[in-house]
Design a protein around this motif. Structure first.
Motif, PDB file in Angstrom:
ATOM      1  N   GLY A 166       0.841  -1.198   0.000  1.00  0.00           N
ATOM      2  CA  GLY A 166       0.000   0.000   0.000  1.00  0.00           C
ATOM      3  C   GLY A 166       0.868   1.236   0.000  1.00  0.00           C
ATOM      4  O   GLY A 166       0.904   1.989  -0.961  1.00  0.00           O
ATOM      5  N   HIS A 167       1.619   1.433   1.083  1.00  0.00           N
ATOM      6  CA  HIS A 167       2.546   2.576   1.125  1.00  0.00           C
ATOM      7  C   HIS A 167       3.491   2.489  -0.072  1.00  0.00           C
ATOM      8  O   HIS A 167       3.698   3.458  -0.800  1.00  0.00           O
ATOM      9  N   THR A 168       4.095   1.322  -0.262  1.00  0.00           N
ATOM     10  CA  THR A 168       4.700   0.931  -1.532  1.00  0.00           C
ATOM     11  C   THR A 168       4.108  -0.432  -1.866  1.00  0.00           C
ATOM     12  O   THR A 168       3.596  -1.126  -0.980  1.00  0.00           O
ATOM     13  N   LEU A 169       4.213  -0.829  -3.113  1.00  0.00           N
ATOM     14  CA  LEU A 169       3.559  -2.079  -3.516  1.00  0.00           C
ATOM     15  C   LEU A 169       4.263  -3.307  -2.949  1.00  0.00           C
ATOM     16  O   LEU A 169       3.657  -4.372  -2.835  1.00  0.00           O
ATOM     17  N   GLY A 170       5.538  -3.154  -2.564  1.00  0.00           N
ATOM     18  CA  GLY A 170       6.263  -4.279  -1.982  1.00  0.00           C
ATOM     19  C   GLY A 170       6.553  -4.120  -0.503  1.00  0.00           C
ATOM     20  O   GLY A 170       7.428  -4.809   0.041  1.00  0.00           O
ATOM     21  N   ARG A 196      -3.034   4.973   9.694  1.00  0.00           N
ATOM     22  CA  ARG A 196      -2.546   4.195   8.561  1.00  0.00           C
ATOM     23  C   ARG A 196      -1.432   4.974   7.857  1.00  0.00           C
ATOM     24  O   ARG A 196      -1.113   6.112   8.210  1.00  0.00           O
ATOM     25  N   SER A 197      -0.890   4.353   6.828  1.00  0.00           N
ATOM     26  CA  SER A 197       0.084   5.009   5.966  1.00  0.00           C
ATOM     27  C   SER A 197      -0.458   6.352   5.470  1.00  0.00           C
ATOM     28  O   SER A 197      -1.624   6.457   5.110  1.00  0.00           O
ATOM     29  N   ASP A 198       0.387   7.376   5.450  1.00  0.00           N
ATOM     30  CA  ASP A 198      -0.013   8.705   4.996  1.00  0.00           C
ATOM     31  C   ASP A 198      -0.477   8.640   3.543  1.00  0.00           C
ATOM     32  O   ASP A 198       0.306   8.292   2.656  1.00  0.00           O
ATOM     33  N   PRO A 199      -1.742   8.971   3.263  1.00  0.00           N
ATOM     34  CA  PRO A 199      -2.258   8.889   1.885  1.00  0.00           C
ATOM     35  C   PRO A 199      -1.435   9.680   0.876  1.00  0.00           C
ATOM     36  O   PRO A 199      -1.322   9.286  -0.281  1.00  0.00           O
ATOM     37  N   GLN A 200      -0.837  10.793   1.322  1.00  0.00           N
ATOM     38  CA  GLN A 200      -0.075  11.636   0.399  1.00  0.00           C
ATOM     39  C   GLN A 200       1.146  10.907  -0.177  1.00  0.00           C
ATOM     40  O   GLN A 200       1.613  11.225  -1.257  1.00  0.00           O
ATOM     41  N   TYR A 201       1.648   9.929   0.569  1.00  0.00           N
ATOM     42  CA  TYR A 201       2.854   9.210   0.149  1.00  0.00           C
ATOM     43  C   TYR A 201       2.595   7.719  -0.001  1.00  0.00           C
ATOM     44  O   TYR A 201       3.486   6.902   0.173  1.00  0.00           O
ATOM     45  N   THR A 202       1.358   7.369  -0.318  1.00  0.00           N
ATOM     46  CA  THR A 202       0.957   5.975  -0.425  1.00  0.00           C
ATOM     47  C   THR A 202       0.646   5.630  -1.876  1.00  0.00           C
ATOM     48  O   THR A 202      -0.126   6.333  -2.534  1.00  0.00           O
ATOM     49  N   ALA A 203       1.227   4.552  -2.357  1.00  0.00           N
ATOM     50  CA  ALA A 203       1.053   4.164  -3.756  1.00  0.00           C
ATOM     51  C   ALA A 203      -0.354   3.667  -4.051  1.00  0.00           C
ATOM     52  O   ALA A 203      -0.900   3.924  -5.111  1.00  0.00           O
ATOM     53  N   ASP A 204      -0.964   2.945  -3.096  1.00  0.00           N
ATOM     54  CA  ASP A 204      -2.284   2.352  -3.314  1.00  0.00           C
ATOM     55  C   ASP A 204      -3.048   2.361  -1.995  1.00  0.00           C
ATOM     56  O   ASP A 204      -2.792   1.538  -1.116  1.00  0.00           O
ATOM     57  N   GLU A 205      -3.982   3.308  -1.846  1.00  0.00           N
ATOM     58  CA  GLU A 205      -4.699   3.457  -0.573  1.00  0.00           C
ATOM     59  C   GLU A 205      -5.555   2.246  -0.230  1.00  0.00           C
ATOM     60  O   GLU A 205      -5.662   1.860   0.933  1.00  0.00           O
ATOM     61  N   ALA A 206      -6.183   1.646  -1.229  1.00  0.00           N
ATOM     62  CA  ALA A 206      -7.019   0.478  -0.962  1.00  0.00           C
ATOM     63  C   ALA A 206      -6.187  -0.658  -0.404  1.00  0.00           C
ATOM     64  O   ALA A 206      -6.588  -1.331   0.569  1.00  0.00           O
ATOM     65  N   LYS A 207      -5.020  -0.888  -0.976  1.00  0.00           N
ATOM     66  CA  LYS A 207      -4.131  -1.936  -0.469  1.00  0.00           C
ATOM     67  C   LYS A 207      -3.629  -1.582   0.927  1.00  0.00           C
ATOM     68  O   LYS A 207      -3.496  -2.456   1.797  1.00  0.00           O
ATOM     69  N   ALA A 208      -3.347  -0.309   1.160  1.00  0.00           N
ATOM     70  CA  ALA A 208      -2.882   0.121   2.480  1.00  0.00           C
ATOM     71  C   ALA A 208      -3.952  -0.143   3.538  1.00  0.00           C
ATOM     72  O   ALA A 208      -3.649  -0.587   4.651  1.00  0.00           O
ATOM     73  N   ASN A 209      -5.210   0.128   3.204  1.00  0.00           N
ATOM     74  CA  ASN A 209      -6.305  -0.138   4.134  1.00  0.00           C
ATOM     75  C   ASN A 209      -6.453  -1.632   4.394  1.00  0.00           C
ATOM     76  O   ASN A 209      -6.681  -2.069   5.537  1.00  0.00           O
ATOM     77  N   ASP A 210      -6.320  -2.429   3.352  1.00  0.00           N
ATOM     78  CA  ASP A 210      -6.397  -3.883   3.519  1.00  0.00           C
ATOM     79  C   ASP A 210      -5.267  -4.383   4.420  1.00  0.00           C
ATOM     80  O   ASP A 210      -5.461  -5.309   5.217  1.00  0.00           O
ATOM     81  N   SER A 211      -4.102  -3.757   4.305  1.00  0.00           N
ATOM     82  CA  SER A 211      -2.979  -4.157   5.145  1.00  0.00           C
ATOM     83  C   SER A 211      -3.249  -3.852   6.615  1.00  0.00           C
ATOM     84  O   SER A 211      -2.897  -4.642   7.500  1.00  0.00           O
TER      85      SER A 211
END
Length: 248
Positions: A166-170, A196-211
């Motif tokens: 989410g924050h990064t894809l890996g 959660r991970s800061d949305p401004q620096y997050t590659a994929d918010e949906a994945k970050a939320n799932d994490s």
């Protein structure tokens, strides 16, 4: 297993800062984590989670980001390497734990941003250690030493890999089952309460939320974030509350 990376952030550092020879790729912002802490401060022991039995986690604070050291039976693992110039602060952290560079056998990078891998170029030549990163970020990280990829469920030095994209894809987080300690990288932050991970620096918010939801289902007793102070009391409930408030 396989490689590592950097981001666009350069900080003021104290003595011992060396030249950095790693590529700049993406980054987390100090603004996203609240006001910066004093530059390259000394490490601080992380309070043990209730029921902790093995190891000795220490926190190394470098301005607005932290790295973590686990020492067990004379052997050390480091999770994340901070920004460029982190060598001196991490060395002091090892010394405070009764260890040194020769004790370091494992280095785990949670993700490719340069505030978490910025010390790689100067620290890698000092250690005879396996260096790891999440398989999804590995190809974006430049290192003179070979890097080993980590995936869900892999174990390093009693630490279990949890994929938290989410924050990064890996992005990966590191969980120590024996103590319930989670080293969260940037999957979680605590500068303004648990977030959660800061949305401004997050590659994929949906994945970050799932994490976050994935972590909330685990038996986590303490959270050691890259940005913000360790959360060593009420971590499980705070995670469940955070997860419950996220958009579906």
């Amino acid at each position: 297993m396989g490689n590592l990376s950097l981001s666009r952030r350069r900080l003021l550092f104290t003595a011992g800062a060396g030249a950095l020879g790693v590529a700049v790729l993406g980054s987390c912002s100090s603004e996203s984590s609240g006001p910066p802490a004093p530059a390259a401060s000394a490490e601080q022991p992380v309070p043990a989670a209730s029921g902790a039995v093995a190891g000795d986690w220490r926190r190394v604070t470098m301005s607005y980001v932290a790295a973590y050291i686990l020492v067990r039976n004379g052997e050390a693992a480091i999770v994340d390497l901070g920004t460029a110039g982190s060598q001196s602060a991490i060395e002091e952290g090892l010394k405070a734990a009764g260890a040194g560079w020769s004790s370091v056998k494992h280095i785990v990078l949670t993700h490719l941003h340069d505030d978490h891998i910025g010390g790689l170029a100067e620290i890698a030549p000092l250690v005879k250690a396996s260096i790891y990163a999440g398989s999804g970020d590995l190809s974006s990280i430049i290192s003179d030493k070979p890097l080993k990829p980590l995936a869900e469920g892999d174990e390093v030095f009693g630490m279990r890999v949890v994929e938290t994209p989410g924050h990064t894809l890996g992005h990966i987080s590191i969980f120590e089952p024996a103590t319930g300690v989670l080293v969260a990288g940037d999957a979680l932050r605590t500068s303004n309460g648990l977030e959660r991970s800061d949305p401004q620096y997050t590659a994929d918010e949906a994945k970050a939320n799932d994490s976050v939801r994935k972590l909330a289902a685990m038996d986590i007793k303490a959270i050691l974030p890259g940005h913000g102070e360790p959360l060593t009391a009420g971590a499980a409930q705070a995670l469940r509350t955070l997860a419950a408030g996220l958009p579906a």
